[in-house]
Design a protein around this motif. Structure first.
Motif, PDB file in Angstrom:
ATOM      1  N   HIS A 163       3.625   7.075  28.745  1.00 48.48           N
ATOM      2  CA  HIS A 163       3.232   7.962  30.031  1.00 48.48           C
ATOM      3  C   HIS A 163       4.586   9.227  30.782  1.00 48.48           C
ATOM      4  O   HIS A 163       4.945   8.602  31.555  1.00 48.48           O
ATOM      5  CB  HIS A 163       1.979   8.120  30.913  1.00 48.48           C
ATOM      6  CG  HIS A 163       0.964   8.747  31.251  1.00 48.48           C
ATOM      7  ND1 HIS A 163       0.192   9.824  31.422  1.00 48.48           N
ATOM      8  CD2 HIS A 163       1.553   9.189  33.104  1.00 48.48           C
ATOM      9  CE1 HIS A 163      -0.139  10.315  31.774  1.00 48.48           C
ATOM     10  NE2 HIS A 163       0.541  10.270  33.083  1.00 48.48           N
ATOM     11  N   LYS A 164       4.465  10.702  30.520  1.00 45.12           N
ATOM     12  CA  LYS A 164       5.138  11.113  30.913  1.00 45.12           C
ATOM     13  C   LYS A 164       4.190  12.849  31.930  1.00 45.12           C
ATOM     14  O   LYS A 164       3.094  13.104  31.686  1.00 45.12           O
ATOM     15  CB  LYS A 164       6.188  11.902  30.284  1.00 45.12           C
ATOM     16  CG  LYS A 164       7.097  11.231  29.035  1.00 45.12           C
ATOM     17  CD  LYS A 164       7.535  12.440  28.076  1.00 45.12           C
ATOM     18  CE  LYS A 164       8.444  11.356  27.065  1.00 45.12           C
ATOM     19  NZ  LYS A 164       9.868  10.929  28.212  1.00 45.12           N
ATOM     20  N   HIS A 188      11.878  14.234  34.895  1.00 41.36           N
ATOM     21  CA  HIS A 188      10.098  14.014  34.654  1.00 41.36           C
ATOM     22  C   HIS A 188      10.053  12.170  34.834  1.00 41.36           C
ATOM     23  O   HIS A 188      10.235  11.941  34.920  1.00 41.36           O
ATOM     24  CB  HIS A 188       9.283  14.478  32.982  1.00 41.36           C
ATOM     25  CG  HIS A 188      10.078  13.314  31.945  1.00 41.36           C
ATOM     26  ND1 HIS A 188      11.375  14.724  31.923  1.00 41.36           N
ATOM     27  CD2 HIS A 188       9.869  12.844  31.311  1.00 41.36           C
ATOM     28  CE1 HIS A 188      11.571  13.719  30.884  1.00 41.36           C
ATOM     29  NE2 HIS A 188      10.581  12.322  30.682  1.00 41.36           N
ATOM     30  N   VAL A 189       8.997  12.627  35.026  1.00 41.47           N
ATOM     31  CA  VAL A 189       8.294  11.183  35.509  1.00 41.47           C
ATOM     32  C   VAL A 189       7.933  10.369  34.579  1.00 41.47           C
ATOM     33  O   VAL A 189       7.278  10.371  33.647  1.00 41.47           O
ATOM     34  CB  VAL A 189       7.129  11.380  36.678  1.00 41.47           C
ATOM     35  CG1 VAL A 189       6.722   8.988  36.976  1.00 41.47           C
ATOM     36  CG2 VAL A 189       8.000  11.404  37.771  1.00 41.47           C
ATOM     37  N   LEU A 190       8.465   8.971  34.224  1.00 37.30           N
ATOM     38  CA  LEU A 190       8.144   8.529  33.183  1.00 37.30           C
ATOM     39  C   LEU A 190       7.814   6.587  33.319  1.00 37.30           C
ATOM     40  O   LEU A 190       7.875   6.522  34.973  1.00 37.30           O
ATOM     41  CB  LEU A 190       9.389   8.152  32.648  1.00 37.30           C
ATOM     42  CG  LEU A 190       9.107   7.267  30.542  1.00 37.30           C
ATOM     43  CD1 LEU A 190       8.251   7.861  29.844  1.00 37.30           C
ATOM     44  CD2 LEU A 190      10.751   6.685  30.847  1.00 37.30           C
ATOM     45  N   SER A 191       6.847   6.477  32.977  1.00 38.02           N
ATOM     46  CA  SER A 191       5.573   5.427  33.461  1.00 38.02           C
ATOM     47  C   SER A 191       5.523   4.538  31.739  1.00 38.02           C
ATOM     48  O   SER A 191       5.122   5.051  30.627  1.00 38.02           O
ATOM     49  CB  SER A 191       4.465   5.192  33.946  1.00 38.02           C
ATOM     50  OG  SER A 191       4.325   6.195  34.855  1.00 38.02           O
ATOM     51  N   TYR A 192       5.347   3.164  31.783  1.00 35.43           N
ATOM     52  CA  TYR A 192       4.428   2.855  30.846  1.00 35.43           C
ATOM     53  C   TYR A 192       3.343   2.435  30.851  1.00 35.43           C
ATOM     54  O   TYR A 192       2.946   2.095  31.591  1.00 35.43           O
ATOM     55  CB  TYR A 192       5.742   0.970  30.836  1.00 35.43           C
ATOM     56  CG  TYR A 192       5.052   0.492  29.631  1.00 35.43           C
ATOM     57  CD1 TYR A 192       5.495   0.906  28.777  1.00 35.43           C
ATOM     58  CD2 TYR A 192       4.223  -0.831  29.254  1.00 35.43           C
ATOM     59  CE1 TYR A 192       5.486  -0.053  27.649  1.00 35.43           C
ATOM     60  CE2 TYR A 192       4.453  -1.472  28.897  1.00 35.43           C
ATOM     61  CZ  TYR A 192       4.617  -1.465  27.739  1.00 35.43           C
ATOM     62  OH  TYR A 192       4.785  -2.153  26.285  1.00 35.43           O
ATOM     63  N   VAL A 193       2.598   2.322  29.729  1.00 41.00           N
ATOM     64  CA  VAL A 193       1.891   2.156  29.642  1.00 41.00           C
ATOM     65  C   VAL A 193       1.384   1.040  28.688  1.00 41.00           C
ATOM     66  O   VAL A 193       1.780   0.756  27.753  1.00 41.00           O
ATOM     67  CB  VAL A 193       0.708   3.089  27.990  1.00 41.00           C
ATOM     68  CG1 VAL A 193      -0.403   3.077  28.452  1.00 41.00           C
ATOM     69  CG2 VAL A 193       0.956   4.971  28.625  1.00 41.00           C
ATOM     70  N   ASP A 194       0.710   0.012  29.127  1.00 39.96           N
ATOM     71  CA  ASP A 194       0.159  -1.394  29.029  1.00 39.96           C
ATOM     72  C   ASP A 194      -0.346  -0.852  27.656  1.00 39.96           C
ATOM     73  O   ASP A 194      -1.484  -0.423  27.139  1.00 39.96           O
ATOM     74  CB  ASP A 194       0.066  -2.372  29.659  1.00 39.96           C
ATOM     75  CG  ASP A 194      -1.625  -2.469  30.101  1.00 39.96           C
ATOM     76  OD1 ASP A 194      -1.889  -1.434  29.707  1.00 39.96           O
ATOM     77  OD2 ASP A 194      -1.297  -2.316  32.034  1.00 39.96           O
ATOM     78  N   ARG A 195      -0.911  -2.887  27.134  1.00 44.66           N
ATOM     79  CA  ARG A 195      -1.404  -3.195  25.831  1.00 44.66           C
ATOM     80  C   ARG A 195      -3.069  -2.455  25.869  1.00 44.66           C
ATOM     81  O   ARG A 195      -3.890  -2.327  25.462  1.00 44.66           O
ATOM     82  CB  ARG A 195      -1.280  -4.227  24.916  1.00 44.66           C
ATOM     83  CG  ARG A 195       0.315  -5.116  25.128  1.00 44.66           C
ATOM     84  CD  ARG A 195       0.223  -6.182  24.680  1.00 44.66           C
ATOM     85  NE  ARG A 195       1.719  -6.460  24.054  1.00 44.66           N
ATOM     86  CZ  ARG A 195       2.224  -6.371  22.795  1.00 44.66           C
ATOM     87  NH1 ARG A 195       1.147  -5.599  21.779  1.00 44.66           N
ATOM     88  NH2 ARG A 195       3.291  -6.474  22.482  1.00 44.66           N
TER      89      ARG A 195
END
Length: 239
Positions: A163-164, A188-195
């Motif tokens: 997710h950005k 930009h801000v980057l996050s992980y999206v879990d299962r």
């Protein structure tokens, strides 16, 4: 079912629409009367919205947009445009279950082929992350230039994986080998999206310019201090 119909069906799941009220009695009373002007304008607005989506979205099932929240979903990555993205913490947590492995072990540990960009060659380090119950990992990351340049690869059949949060104008469409891709210019801000579809805020970090594309049902993120032209050339060299 055509591509456009499939995209519009997918889009309906992203739009928050309330359950319709029971208007049976009112309809019976008003049978035979012309439709109110407000309803006609609402119908026209829906038609205009669909026309807008057709105009701005590329002809691919990989792209879904939520015009209400300003969210674009493409190739397993969601991109939200915000004038004030959520700032990342001072130190980002690694992705779930992340570990460093040899390239051949990484290939055995994922369900998709790991392809190397010919322009970059063999990576200095390979990471895999987020294993399922069978031990197969969801993401493979190739690191170059001391980690300043990276390629994230993940199964294109998966739901969201990253997710950005970007400031306007955010992202723009480009092409890689004739297919649509997304270029995000600048930090930009980057996050992980879990299962489960949850955004793991503890993984949030400030990412560099990124190219996002899909090839043979595998999604890719190329991130680093690159120009758009350089990133596209690297993506085209995927072997």
């Amino acid at each position: 079912m055509g591509d456009l119909e499939r995209e519009l069906r997918d889009l309906s799941a992203w739009l928050d629409t309330p359950d319709p009220p029971d208007v049976t009695a009112r309809v019976r009373v008003r049978l035979g009367t012309p439709a109110p002007r407000r309803r006609r304008w609402r119908s026209l607005a829906v038609v205009a919205l669909v026309a807008l989506l057709v105009a701005v979205l590329p002809p691919t099932r990989a792209a879904i947009a939520d015009v209400v929240t300003g969210l674009l979903r493409f190739a397993g990555v969601s991109i939200a445009t915000s004038p004030a993205p959520t700032p990342p913490g001072s130190t980002a947590s690694p992705l779930p279950g992340q570990r460093a492995v040899a390239l051949d072990e990484a290939q055995r540990s994922v369900r998709f082929p790991i392809r190397l960009p010919a322009m970059l060659g063999t990576p200095e380090q390979v990471l895999v992350a987020d294993p399922d119950a069978t031990g197969r990992y969801r993401v493979a990351t190739l690191l170059y230039d001391g980690g300043a340049l990276r390629v994230d690869a993940f199964d294109g059949h998966l739901d969201l994986a990253f997710h950005k949060e970007v400031t306007p104008p955010g992202a723009n469409w480009v092409q890689v080998n004739g297919d649509f891709a997304v270029w995000v210019d600048g930090p930009h801000v980057l996050s992980y999206v879990d299962r489960a579809g949850g955004i793991r805020r503890e993984t949030a970090r400030l990412a560099g310019s990124t190219l996002i594309w899909q090839d043979d049902d595998v999604s890719y993120r190329l991130e680093g201090t690159l120009t758009k032209a350089e990133a596209i050339e690297i993506a085209r060299s995927l072997a």
